[in-house]
Motif scaffolding. Structure first.
Motif, PDB file in Angstrom:
ATOM      1  N   VAL A   2       3.500 -59.148 -17.844  1.00  0.00           N
ATOM      2  CA  VAL A   2       2.715 -57.956 -17.492  1.00  0.00           C
ATOM      3  C   VAL A   2       2.115 -58.117 -16.097  1.00  0.00           C
ATOM      4  N   LEU A   3       1.914 -56.972 -15.462  1.00  0.00           N
ATOM      5  CA  LEU A   3       1.278 -56.950 -14.147  1.00  0.00           C
ATOM      6  C   LEU A   3      -0.196 -57.336 -14.320  1.00  0.00           C
ATOM      7  N   ILE A   4      -0.735 -58.045 -13.363  1.00  0.00           N
ATOM      8  CA  ILE A   4      -2.165 -58.345 -13.401  1.00  0.00           C
ATOM      9  C   ILE A   4      -2.903 -57.046 -13.031  1.00  0.00           C
ATOM     10  N   PRO A   5      -3.767 -56.558 -13.913  1.00  0.00           N
ATOM     11  CA  PRO A   5      -4.456 -55.301 -13.595  1.00  0.00           C
ATOM     12  C   PRO A   5      -5.214 -55.390 -12.276  1.00  0.00           C
ATOM     13  N   ARG A   6      -5.146 -54.287 -11.506  1.00  0.00           N
ATOM     14  CA  ARG A   6      -5.756 -54.252 -10.173  1.00  0.00           C
ATOM     15  C   ARG A   6      -7.076 -53.474 -10.205  1.00  0.00           C
ATOM     16  N   PRO A   7      -7.972 -53.788  -9.273  1.00  0.00           N
ATOM     17  CA  PRO A   7      -9.243 -53.049  -9.225  1.00  0.00           C
ATOM     18  C   PRO A   7      -9.057 -51.549  -8.944  1.00  0.00           C
ATOM     19  N   SER A  42      -0.841 -42.618 -16.024  1.00  0.00           N
ATOM     20  CA  SER A  42       0.180 -43.630 -15.770  1.00  0.00           C
ATOM     21  C   SER A  42      -0.037 -44.335 -14.429  1.00  0.00           C
ATOM     22  N   ASN A  43       0.268 -45.611 -14.456  1.00  0.00           N
ATOM     23  CA  ASN A  43       0.373 -46.400 -13.225  1.00  0.00           C
ATOM     24  C   ASN A  43       1.794 -46.973 -13.227  1.00  0.00           C
ATOM     25  N   PRO A  44       2.754 -46.128 -12.869  1.00  0.00           N
ATOM     26  CA  PRO A  44       4.163 -46.574 -12.974  1.00  0.00           C
ATOM     27  C   PRO A  44       4.559 -47.436 -11.776  1.00  0.00           C
ATOM     28  N   PRO A  45       5.758 -48.014 -11.816  1.00  0.00           N
ATOM     29  CA  PRO A  45       6.229 -48.740 -10.629  1.00  0.00           C
ATOM     30  C   PRO A  45       6.320 -47.755  -9.466  1.00  0.00           C
ATOM     31  N   TYR A  46       5.795 -48.149  -8.306  1.00  0.00           N
ATOM     32  CA  TYR A  46       5.852 -47.229  -7.165  1.00  0.00           C
ATOM     33  C   TYR A  46       6.066 -47.899  -5.813  1.00  0.00           C
ATOM     34  N   VAL A  47       6.244 -49.210  -5.785  1.00  0.00           N
ATOM     35  CA  VAL A  47       6.438 -49.898  -4.502  1.00  0.00           C
ATOM     36  C   VAL A  47       7.925 -49.834  -4.143  1.00  0.00           C
ATOM     37  N   ARG A  48       8.225 -49.278  -2.955  1.00  0.00           N
ATOM     38  CA  ARG A  48       9.634 -49.190  -2.557  1.00  0.00           C
ATOM     39  C   ARG A  48      10.166 -50.572  -2.165  1.00  0.00           C
ATOM     40  N   TYR A  50       5.734 -56.261   2.930  1.00  0.00           N
ATOM     41  CA  TYR A  50       4.289 -56.212   3.173  1.00  0.00           C
ATOM     42  C   TYR A  50       3.496 -56.817   2.008  1.00  0.00           C
ATOM     43  N   MET A  51       4.205 -57.281   0.991  1.00  0.00           N
ATOM     44  CA  MET A  51       3.488 -57.766  -0.190  1.00  0.00           C
ATOM     45  C   MET A  51       3.277 -59.271  -0.155  1.00  0.00           C
ATOM     46  N   GLN A  52       2.230 -59.695  -0.869  1.00  0.00           N
ATOM     47  CA  GLN A  52       1.923 -61.122  -0.873  1.00  0.00           C
ATOM     48  C   GLN A  52       2.994 -61.898  -1.637  1.00  0.00           C
ATOM     49  N   ASN A 103       2.778 -64.431  -3.608  1.00  0.00           N
ATOM     50  CA  ASN A 103       2.521 -64.757  -5.015  1.00  0.00           C
ATOM     51  C   ASN A 103       2.817 -63.575  -5.951  1.00  0.00           C
ATOM     52  N   VAL A 104       2.658 -62.351  -5.430  1.00  0.00           N
ATOM     53  CA  VAL A 104       3.007 -61.162  -6.221  1.00  0.00           C
ATOM     54  C   VAL A 104       4.521 -61.133  -6.409  1.00  0.00           C
ATOM     55  N   LEU A 105       5.238 -61.319  -5.301  1.00  0.00           N
ATOM     56  CA  LEU A 105       6.702 -61.258  -5.346  1.00  0.00           C
ATOM     57  C   LEU A 105       7.288 -62.350  -6.230  1.00  0.00           C
ATOM     58  N   THR A 152      10.004 -55.345 -12.435  1.00  0.00           N
ATOM     59  CA  THR A 152      10.274 -54.035 -13.042  1.00  0.00           C
ATOM     60  C   THR A 152       9.000 -53.188 -13.138  1.00  0.00           C
ATOM     61  N   ALA A 153       7.837 -53.830 -13.103  1.00  0.00           N
ATOM     62  CA  ALA A 153       6.581 -53.075 -13.166  1.00  0.00           C
ATOM     63  C   ALA A 153       6.132 -52.617 -11.786  1.00  0.00           C
ATOM     64  N   LEU A 154       6.808 -53.120 -10.757  1.00  0.00           N
ATOM     65  CA  LEU A 154       6.352 -52.852  -9.386  1.00  0.00           C
ATOM     66  C   LEU A 154       7.283 -51.950  -8.580  1.00  0.00           C
ATOM     67  N   PHE A 155       8.608 -52.266  -8.647  1.00  0.00           N
ATOM     68  CA  PHE A 155       9.503 -51.717  -7.623  1.00  0.00           C
ATOM     69  C   PHE A 155      10.352 -50.539  -8.062  1.00  0.00           C
ATOM     70  N   LEU A 198      -2.566 -40.049 -12.225  1.00  0.00           N
ATOM     71  CA  LEU A 198      -1.549 -41.000 -11.789  1.00  0.00           C
ATOM     72  C   LEU A 198      -2.063 -41.926 -10.703  1.00  0.00           C
ATOM     73  N   GLU A 199      -1.697 -43.202 -10.820  1.00  0.00           N
ATOM     74  CA  GLU A 199      -1.892 -44.071  -9.667  1.00  0.00           C
ATOM     75  C   GLU A 199      -0.658 -43.887  -8.789  1.00  0.00           C
ATOM     76  N   ILE A 200      -0.852 -43.878  -7.474  1.00  0.00           N
ATOM     77  CA  ILE A 200       0.285 -43.551  -6.604  1.00  0.00           C
ATOM     78  C   ILE A 200       0.430 -44.533  -5.440  1.00  0.00           C
TER      79      ILE A 200
HETATM   80  N1  GLN Z   1      -0.891 -51.719  -6.872  1.00  0.00           N
HETATM   81  C1  GLN Z   1       0.134 -52.650  -7.194  1.00  0.00           C
HETATM   82  C2  GLN Z   1       0.365 -53.621  -6.042  1.00  0.00           C
HETATM   83  O1  GLN Z   1      -0.073 -53.371  -4.949  1.00  0.00           O
HETATM   84  C3  GLN Z   1       1.402 -51.901  -7.535  1.00  0.00           C
HETATM   85  C4  GLN Z   1       1.293 -51.287  -8.872  1.00  0.00           C
HETATM   86  C5  GLN Z   1       2.451 -50.439  -9.207  1.00  0.00           C
HETATM   87  O2  GLN Z   1       3.561 -50.537  -8.674  1.00  0.00           O
HETATM   88  N2  GLN Z   1       2.222 -49.574 -10.122  1.00  0.00           N
HETATM   89  O3  GLN Z   1       0.956 -54.656  -6.210  1.00  0.00           O
END
Ligand code: GLN
Length: 286
Positions: A96-101, A194-200, A206-208, A210-212, A218-221, A250-252
């Motif tokens: 699971v994704l670590i919940p974000r603030p 919903s907070n669906p995957p939304y990172v292209r 541009y991502m850290q 440790n996230v990658l 599948t929860a991110l991209f 929606l989170e976007i």
């Molecule tokens: N906010 C998350 C991030 O920056 C992305 C969450 C998502 O894709 N729904 O890693």
């Protein structure tokens, strides 16, 4: 270097020396006390006031593994297997994704709006799509118990973690194993979130690290040629399953707020409002 003894003082010194090239002292202290709590059930005050206290071999081993994992930049949440979200303690694993603030802000927005609706005569129904750890559904249920919450995810492993979180927090959620792109139900909802995957994929750079390396891709991209694939599916679902006075939250992707709003307008949603997160980025839509 090895840990000199089983004493808390020596473990702390080891922890800080091994990791100081990668993390600030402030971060390391925070991580160390968190590990003390989770591995040995010792509070920060106990650790500070009893530096001579010794821990068992198995606890010592856990600290050793934690240091190894932190050297590999594994997120601390996956090491201690928990996180705080909206006053809830939740289990998190690499499934699971670590919940974000930012997502806490989305929950706060819904609760703000829902307070005005508590006196409604009819029972309220809510659905969280792509629930992950269950964080949104659980925080809503905890703070607005009058809402009957459903939560959907396409991964069985993910739902196992979410279910455990519900049990640990004594919250009742109806879990649905399904992909929103192929899900139908006669159930109507007053709130869909919903907070669906939304990172292209092109935004990976541009991502850290440790996230990658550790969080579920599948929860991110999403693919660059169809970045709103989930927003499309969610708004199609909401078109038929949201009550007349219902709201979709929606989170976007901060770079796709205009496109997301255009998609919603195209699907006949009205009074579309965008909100910025605490970093000043357009991050949420109602
Ligand atoms: N906010 C998350 C991030 O920056 C992305 C969450 C998502 O894709 N729904 O890693």
């Amino acid at each position: 270097m090895k840990i000199r003894s089983n004493k808390l003082r020596d473990i702390k010194t080891f922890f800080e020396q091994e990791l100081q090239s990668l993390y600030s002292l402030e971060e390391l202290r925070f991580y160390f006390y968190w590990c003390c709590k989770v591995f040995a059930n010792l509070t920060k005050v106990e650790v500070i006031s009893h530096p001579e206290h010794t821990v068992s071999e198995s606890v010592l081993l856990k600290f050793n593994f934690a240091v190894k994992d932190l050297l590999l930049q594994k997120p601390i949440h996956y090491i201690v297997e928990c996180c705080e979200f909206c006053d809830l303690t939740l289990k998190v694993t690499p499934d699971v994704l670590i919940p974000r603030p930012e997502t806490e802000e989305l929950v706060a927005w819904i609760l703000e709006d829902r307070k005005c609706n508590v006196d409604n005569q009819h029972e309220q129904y809510g659905l969280d799509i792509g629930t992950g750890s269950g964080c949104i559904a659980l925080a809503l249920k905890k703070n607005a118990p009058h809402i009957c919450m459903d939560a959907l995810d396409c991964s069985e492993k993910t739902l196992t973690v979410a279910k455990e979180n519900a049990e640990n927090n004594a919250l009742n959620i109806r879990w649905i194993l399904a992909d929103i792109r192929a899900y139908n139900t006669p159930q109507m909802y007053d709130v869909i979130v919903s907070n669906p995957p939304y990172v292209r994929q092109s935004e990976r750079q541009y991502m850290q690290k440790n996230v990658l390396a550790y969080e579920p891709a599948t929860a991110l991209f999403v693919e660059d040629d169809n970045p709103l694939i989930f927003y499309n599916a969610i708004s199609n679902f909401a078109k038929t399953n949201l009550t007349k006075d219902g709201y979709l939250y929606l989170e976007i992707n901060e770079n796709l707020s205009e496109e997301t709003c255009a998609l919603l307008a195209h699907n006949h949603f009205s009074n579309i409002v965008v909100r910025e997160d605490f970093r000043g980025k357009p991050r949420m839509v109602r």
